[in-house]
Scaffold this motif. Structure first.
Motif, PDB file in Angstrom:
ATOM      1  N   GLU A   1      -3.942 -18.970  18.329  1.00  0.00           N
ATOM      2  CA  GLU A   1      -4.939 -18.039  18.849  1.00  0.00           C
ATOM      3  C   GLU A   1      -6.356 -18.478  18.486  1.00  0.00           C
ATOM      4  O   GLU A   1      -7.306 -18.229  19.223  1.00  0.00           O
TER       5      GLU A   1
ATOM      6  N   ASP B   1       1.415  -5.856  30.617  1.00  0.00           N
ATOM      7  CA  ASP B   1       1.623  -7.136  31.313  1.00  0.00           C
ATOM      8  C   ASP B   1       2.989  -7.722  30.980  1.00  0.00           C
ATOM      9  O   ASP B   1       3.685  -8.256  31.850  1.00  0.00           O
ATOM     10  N   GLU B   2       3.381  -7.642  29.705  1.00  0.00           N
ATOM     11  CA  GLU B   2       4.692  -8.164  29.303  1.00  0.00           C
ATOM     12  C   GLU B   2       5.824  -7.416  29.998  1.00  0.00           C
ATOM     13  O   GLU B   2       6.793  -8.024  30.473  1.00  0.00           O
TER      14      GLU B   2
ATOM     15  N   LYS C   1      -6.586  -3.445  24.353  1.00  0.00           N
ATOM     16  CA  LYS C   1      -6.094  -4.805  24.565  1.00  0.00           C
ATOM     17  C   LYS C   1      -4.599  -4.912  24.295  1.00  0.00           C
ATOM     18  O   LYS C   1      -3.857  -5.562  25.039  1.00  0.00           O
ATOM     19  N   LYS C   2      -4.159  -4.275  23.212  1.00  0.00           N
ATOM     20  CA  LYS C   2      -2.727  -4.316  22.883  1.00  0.00           C
ATOM     21  C   LYS C   2      -1.889  -3.640  23.957  1.00  0.00           C
ATOM     22  O   LYS C   2      -0.826  -4.130  24.351  1.00  0.00           O
TER      23      LYS C   2
ATOM     24  N   GLN D   1      -2.751  -3.167  27.119  1.00  0.00           N
ATOM     25  CA  GLN D   1      -2.802  -3.984  28.325  1.00  0.00           C
ATOM     26  C   GLN D   1      -1.826  -5.151  28.221  1.00  0.00           C
ATOM     27  O   GLN D   1      -1.116  -5.484  29.179  1.00  0.00           O
ATOM     28  N   GLN D   2      -1.776  -5.769  27.040  1.00  0.00           N
ATOM     29  CA  GLN D   2      -0.861  -6.882  26.812  1.00  0.00           C
ATOM     30  C   GLN D   2       0.593  -6.436  26.956  1.00  0.00           C
ATOM     31  O   GLN D   2       1.414  -7.119  27.559  1.00  0.00           O
ATOM     32  N   LYS D   3       0.884  -5.248  26.416  1.00  0.00           N
ATOM     33  CA  LYS D   3       2.239  -4.711  26.497  1.00  0.00           C
ATOM     34  C   LYS D   3       2.624  -4.408  27.944  1.00  0.00           C
ATOM     35  O   LYS D   3       3.753  -4.701  28.386  1.00  0.00           O
TER      36      LYS D   3
END
Length: 550
Positions: free
Chosen positions: A63, A352-353, A345-346, A348-350
């Motif tokens: 990262e 997307d996953e 952000k977390k 949104q990431q979840k």
């Protein structure tokens, strides 16, 4: 300037000198060989160094390489690999162009030198034999002359003695004549051998030895030229890689110049921004009036509580975010322990996953549906009912994932509603799955992933099945195996449980012996005894150029 005329009597010294020249050449070969070993060792150490500092996959280190300074460092590591490769090239070229060639030349040189000195020794031995013959004839001539003198003196003595009989005198005279004749013969033999020796000696010192020494001189001069050429090659091998090494260094400089401190600063903001507003001023609380000893609405606690309730719906009552202690327990499912921006952000990431997982399950469902359709049209390839359970299981998984995605999207919408207005792109991403139509998978199928090996692709039109039962059986009864027309890589694991199919493992490489003819199946071969059909959507096919042309 010729060794044959100037060094006619230095045979032994020339032998030592030429041996010394070969020793020098072998020493140079050893020097270059050690240099190649050093270059290889240096290249290996550089590669190990670059590998040591490469970011580890799926780690926090990876990262960090979002920052331009870290990207530049990564570019430097990659260039160091190329830099190391050039040192390997130096080693390879020096080995092939110098050490190998010189080693072969040394062997030829040793054989040539041995031949010349062998001829020289033969000439020496011949002249020594001639000399010994001359000495022998000389001594014999000297001995015969002395014997003749003694016989003559004896005859004269006998002839002068009156007491000696005439027979004895005659005998002495005859003996003197024999000795005199022997001396004459020895003289003639000695003269002949002397002439012969002088001729041989002249040939030896003016013809044989000069010719041999001239060849030795030429051989030695070729050795000197060869070692000089090798030294030039030594420099040229280094010079050839200088431009490439220069490019590596230029790329490192270019990477260093690409570092953008402002961009890195912005990334820090994106990584750690909480989304909170700074706390306002705390108003003065007047305790001089007993009746107003209540806490002001603008006190620290109430102001924090009011703002917290306003912004976070009472989840952080009584405190502003900077003063909240970090939760050391398990992370809440809705990431409510994070600041708003980080929580967004977390989430949104979840989301997307989950959308990716849903897409994978939908791909798997399409693949099973397609396989079931093939089974319906070709019962000999499998029982369509055997896929119903798997199809129901996949559909259930899709439903679960959709409910999970909706839950996280609701939390995301809640957070986005409280944050300052963001770009429409970010809002669109939060509802990516609901807004998009079911994805149509193209035929290349190169970027698809499936955790359990299930994968399919939708066809724009359903073709009729062309493989008949009799054709299917006949193809497997052929004695001559079909030639491979290309290779394929299994994108996902396929359990070939029905007759005519073959199981494959994700990542496995196999031979293609028959293309998909429109029925969704490709015929492949693992080895000489194992071949069959797999779903075309489960493999990535690489046809040979000749097969494509035909």
């Amino acid at each position: 300037m010729s060794w044959g005329t100037e060094l006619w009597d230095q045979f032994d010294n020339l032998e030592k000198h030429t041996q010394w020249g070969i020793d020098i050449l072998e020493k140079y070969i050893k020097f270059v060989k050690e240099r190649t070993e050093i270059e290889l060792s240096y290249a290996k150490q550089l590669r190990n160094l670059a590998k040591k500092y490469q970011p580890k996959k799926n780690s926090k280190e990876e990262e960090e390489y979002r920052y331009t300074a870290c990207k530049a460092f990564l570019s430097t590591l990659n260039e160091m690999n190329d830099y190391a490769g050039q040192h390997e090239v130096i080693s390879e070229n020096m080995t092939s162009n110098i050490t190998v060639e010189l080693a072969r030349y040394v062997q030829e040189l040793k054989q040539e030198r041995k031949s010349y000195f062998h001829d020289g020794r033969k000439a020496q031995q011949h002249i020594e034999i001639c000399w010994k013959q001359l000495e022998s004839s000389k001594r014999r001539f000297e001995r015969d002359c002395k014997e003749a003198d003694r016989a003559q003196q004896y005859f004269e003595k006998m002839d002068a003695d009156i007491n000696v009989t005439k027979a004895d005198v005659e005998k002495a005279r005859q003996q003197a004549q024999v000795r005199h004749q022997m001396a004459e013969d020895s003289k003639a033999d000695y003269s002949s051998i002397l002439q012969k020796f002088n001729h041989e000696q002249h040939e030896y010192y003016h013809t044989h030895i000069p010719n041999i020494f001239q060849k030795i001189q030429e051989m030695e001069e070729r050795r000197i030229v060869r070692i000089g050429e090798s030294m030039k090659t030594y420099a040229e091998v280094d010079r050839q890689v200088i431009p490439i090494i220069g490019k590596c260094l230029d790329e490192i400089v270019k990477a260093a110049e690409s570092i953008d401190q402002k961009n890195d600063s912005q990334l820090v903001i994106e990584a750690y921004k909480s989304g909170f507003e700074p706390p306002g001023d705390i108003e003065f609380e007047d305790y001089t009036q007993p009746m107003k000893r209540t806490v002001s609405d603008n006190s620290l606690s109430n102001s924090r509580e009011g703002k917290s309730e306003l912004k976070f719906g009472g989840k952080s009552k009584g405190k502003l975010w900077p003063f909240i202690k970090k939760n050391k327990g398990a992370t809440p499912e809705d990431f409510s322990n994070l600041p708003p921006e980080q929580r967004r952000k977390k989430l949104q990431q979840k989301v997307d996953e989950l959308n990716k997982e849903i897409q994978k399950e939908m791909d798997q469902r399409d693949a099973i549906t397609k396989m079931k359709d093939v089974y319906l049209k070709n019962p000999q390839m499998g029982d369509p009912a055997s896929l119903d359970h798997k199809l129901a299981e996949v559909s259930q998984n899709i439903e679960k994932l959709r409910l999970e995605a909706q839950k996280f999207e609701a939390w995301l919408a809640e957070v986005e509603g409280r944050l300052p207005a963001r770009s429409e792109q970010g809002r669109r991403q939060s509802g990516m799955f609901d807004a998009q139509n079911p994805a149509t998978v193209n035929s290349c199928a190169q970027d698809r992933e499936s955790p359990d090996g299930s994968y399919t692709e939708e066809q724009s039109q359903e073709g009729e099945v062309k493989v008949l039962a009799t054709d299917f059986d006949d193809e497997f009864d052929e004695e001559e195996p079909l030639p491979a027309i290309g290779t394929c890589k299994a994108l996902y694991t396929f359990e070939g449980q029905n007759e005519g199919t073959v199981s494959v493992v994700e990542g496995e490489t196999l031979y293609v012996i028959e293309e998909d003819k429109g029925d969704g199946w490709t015929r492949i071969r693992r080895n000489e005894d194992e071949e069959g059909y797999v779903p075309t959507s489960y493999v990535e096919v690489y046809l040979d150029k000749n097969a494509k042309d035909s």
